[in-house]
Design a protein around this motif. Sequence first.
Motif, mmCIF file in Angstrom:
data_model
loop_
_atom_site.group_PDB
_atom_site.id
_atom_site.type_symbol
_atom_site.label_atom_id
_atom_site.label_comp_id
_atom_site.label_asym_id
_atom_site.label_seq_id
_atom_site.Cartn_x
_atom_site.Cartn_y
_atom_site.Cartn_z
ATOM 1 N N TYR A 1 5.987 14.666 -11.093
ATOM 2 C CA TYR A 1 5.408 13.290 -11.338
ATOM 3 C C TYR A 1 5.052 12.687 -9.744
ATOM 4 O O TYR A 1 5.159 13.280 -9.040
ATOM 5 C CB TYR A 1 6.660 12.314 -11.929
ATOM 6 N N LEU A 2 4.655 11.493 -10.038
ATOM 7 C CA LEU A 2 3.866 10.919 -8.761
ATOM 8 C C LEU A 2 5.122 10.341 -7.678
ATOM 9 O O LEU A 2 5.829 9.420 -8.178
ATOM 10 C CB LEU A 2 2.983 9.837 -8.974
ATOM 11 N N LYS A 3 5.047 10.715 -6.653
ATOM 12 C CA LYS A 3 6.068 10.314 -5.398
ATOM 13 C C LYS A 3 5.069 9.481 -4.444
ATOM 14 O O LYS A 3 4.088 10.223 -3.932
ATOM 15 C CB LYS A 3 7.069 11.358 -5.039
ATOM 16 N N GLY A 4 5.557 8.565 -3.611
ATOM 17 C CA GLY A 4 4.867 7.839 -2.950
ATOM 18 C C GLY A 4 5.798 7.209 -1.682
ATOM 19 O O GLY A 4 6.979 7.249 -1.953
ATOM 20 N N ASN A 5 5.136 6.937 -0.691
ATOM 21 C CA ASN A 5 5.576 6.132 0.389
ATOM 22 C C ASN A 5 4.960 5.078 0.791
ATOM 23 O O ASN A 5 3.677 4.815 0.852
ATOM 24 C CB ASN A 5 5.554 7.188 1.761
ATOM 25 N N VAL A 6 5.858 3.988 0.994
ATOM 26 C CA VAL A 6 5.158 2.742 1.320
ATOM 27 C C VAL A 6 4.587 2.688 2.707
ATOM 28 O O VAL A 6 5.486 2.954 3.716
ATOM 29 C CB VAL A 6 6.198 1.581 1.123
ATOM 30 N N VAL B 1 0.973 -1.189 -0.286
ATOM 31 C CA VAL B 1 -0.074 -0.094 -0.012
ATOM 32 C C VAL B 1 0.880 1.229 -0.168
ATOM 33 O O VAL B 1 2.121 1.414 0.850
ATOM 34 C CB VAL B 1 -0.874 0.104 1.316
ATOM 35 N N VAL B 2 0.837 2.165 -1.080
ATOM 36 C CA VAL B 2 1.646 3.374 -1.093
ATOM 37 C C VAL B 2 0.737 4.590 -0.756
ATOM 38 O O VAL B 2 -0.419 4.602 -1.447
ATOM 39 C CB VAL B 2 2.200 3.372 -2.480
ATOM 40 N N GLU B 3 1.309 5.566 -0.200
ATOM 41 C CA GLU B 3 0.453 7.026 0.014
ATOM 42 C C GLU B 3 1.175 7.997 -0.942
ATOM 43 O O GLU B 3 2.431 7.978 -0.901
ATOM 44 C CB GLU B 3 0.548 7.350 1.464
ATOM 45 N N ILE B 4 0.360 8.464 -1.819
ATOM 46 C CA ILE B 4 0.787 9.382 -2.763
ATOM 47 C C ILE B 4 1.326 10.715 -2.057
ATOM 48 O O ILE B 4 0.370 11.321 -1.298
ATOM 49 C CB ILE B 4 0.047 9.804 -4.037
#
Length: 726
Positions: free
Chosen positions: A182-187, A173-176
């Motif tokens: 561009y799209l960056k996220g955290n696990v 599950v990744v939070e944007i």
Amino acid sequence: MKEEILQILHQSGYISVEGLSKRLHHHSTEQFKELLKTLNLLEDEGKIVRNEYNEYLLIENSNLTAGTLDINKKGFGFVRTEDGSEDIFISAHNLKDAFHRDKVLVELKKTQDGSRREGRIVKVLERGQTRLVGILKKGKRELILQADDLKFNEPVYIDQAHSHGAMPGHKVVVEIKAYKPYLKGNVVEIIGHVSDPGVDILSVVYQHEAHDEFPKEVYEQIEKIESEVDPKEVARRVDLRQETIVTIDGDDAKDLDDAISLRRMDNGNYYLGVHIADVSYYVRENTPLDMEALARGTSIYLVDRVIPMLPHKLSNGICSLNPHVDRLTISCFMEITPDGEVIDHDIVESVINSTERMTYNHVNAILSGDEELTRQYEHVADLFFLMRELSDILQRKRQQRGAIDFDTEEAKVLVDQKRHPTDVVLRVRGESDRIIESFMLAANETVARHFKWLDLPFIYRVHENPKEDKLKKFSVVARTLGYTIKGSLENIHSKELSRIIEASEGSDEHHIISTLLLRCMAKARYDDQCLGHFGLADEFYTHFTSPIRRYPDLMVHRLIRTYLFEKKFDQDTLFHFGAIMPDIAEKTSAAERRAVDIEREVDDMKMAEYMEEHIGEVFEGIISSVTNFGMFVELPNTIEGLVRMDALSDDYYFYDEVNLQLVGQRTGKRFKMSDKVKVKVVNASKRERIIDFEVVGMKSNRQKKKTVILNQRKGRKKNNHRRKRR
């Protein structure tokens, strides 16, 4: 200030910020700053817009409109306006930086033919998805998330500092955190490796932001709950432990929340007892356990597991009406005449000790005359025949008042230990299923009627009349299959629709009629007002019988306890429940819809995975629907696949929208709903959840068509060459 600004714009049409300031009688710099801040907020909410002259106007007075974006897998999208009145087409190059489910502002475009509304997105008002589920892939320097949602096809980049131990091949599950450039996220959560058994199902669960684990506070609370019934509590209840009481459930059911007793009275009436697990005794209001149950709203039943509303210690333990152990219950006793009228009832706190844990299969067999099982359960066997007698009476009563029995077929996906699908079989509804359904309906109706006449804050199960436009579409389909709806569609009575279902029984098209009619029904939901139940043709209805797995039932029990057992009718109590009930109804209705979506998605995924093993095989099915892009064929086990228009290779077929059929232009061959066809599986994709068929024995004319086209082109070239020479 928001309301004042909107009122001014409603009156004046458009106005500058200076004009607004004067109309609002602002004189200070601070007031002007507050005005600008409020205008920005209204712009962000999509309620007002600024034109090229820096004047503000209401959205409805501009060529802009707000709505929610739904992106198609092919890349284009549609924006559903906030009032749901229309869908606006958005081409791929007009999506701007919007993604699936975003709330957006759309500028309407003029089209040449005016056949459809088109637009371009000018602004994203609110992001629809901030969390995504997908598989991690290795990038050059970072990890890249490939989202499971095919409508979200942009990669999300995750650097090592924000991967939190996740590796390529993990489902996560990744939070944007950033959308531009561009799209960056955290696990935020690792579900497991993509090849681990059951991770595919959990991925669907997490995608809908549901969870299988309970918070720590819930586990701490249930530690204090005893595994056996408190003798002091038993002493103050109606003691039914010597009564013959049975549960009847599926073979693999573990959360047994309803039990039945029944006897014939001296006056010839039936005395029916519906005994429901007293979950409200253990789950008190506003405790961690209660708040988590409300957040979940319902248990979710998947092919390989149940995600319960309550922890197993309650759902499978102290609250489950297991045989030969004492259990706390709330009992609804009903005196029912041979005509099916409930002439008296009583709702009491009770304690039971279930005589037998019966299964639907065993009871069905006993009712069919199985001698061995009848001997095995001779101490309760007569009870089942009395149950059938009363159930038949209640069913006839409901049928007479116009209740609709859709009788649609449900499928069950069987999986092995590795969660791989091994078969898809129909769930068979036997006599005992209908018996339990009849008794639960009677109890739900009785409890709803009781509290409607008390006129106290309560929660009901409501089902409103179907929309006229949906009934018109169904009427067209029914007519093509030989069935006509009589009377006005605007004020349709359920009895008329029930008549259509009954008339189709035993025919090839019965399943299609039932399914299509079910689809055009309004969705049943929860409400704090008693609005009636159209499908059951009932003025009073609630959910009382499943508090282990449905929060509204638990709420009904809590209200019964408060009003009937504790006798609390003070103004504070009534105000409290009156205030919270609309919100609880809305939340539990949404939770139910989410559970249905999860269950359906998992079934679709597993059915597609099952058919991946059967590519090239031939099956017989029935045409379940016809569209302008092909026709859907349903197999006997309910698996449905698409025969695409270009797979109909023996002719050029066009869609006859009036008669809902595909017609061959040259041959006149027709494909319509309820036709039986043999199909071959040509494609199946677990990831895309699609199954493609082609009709068996259909000779291809593609080569001939190709040759004709080539000859036509050659002829045109020769003619052009001659013209040039001339």
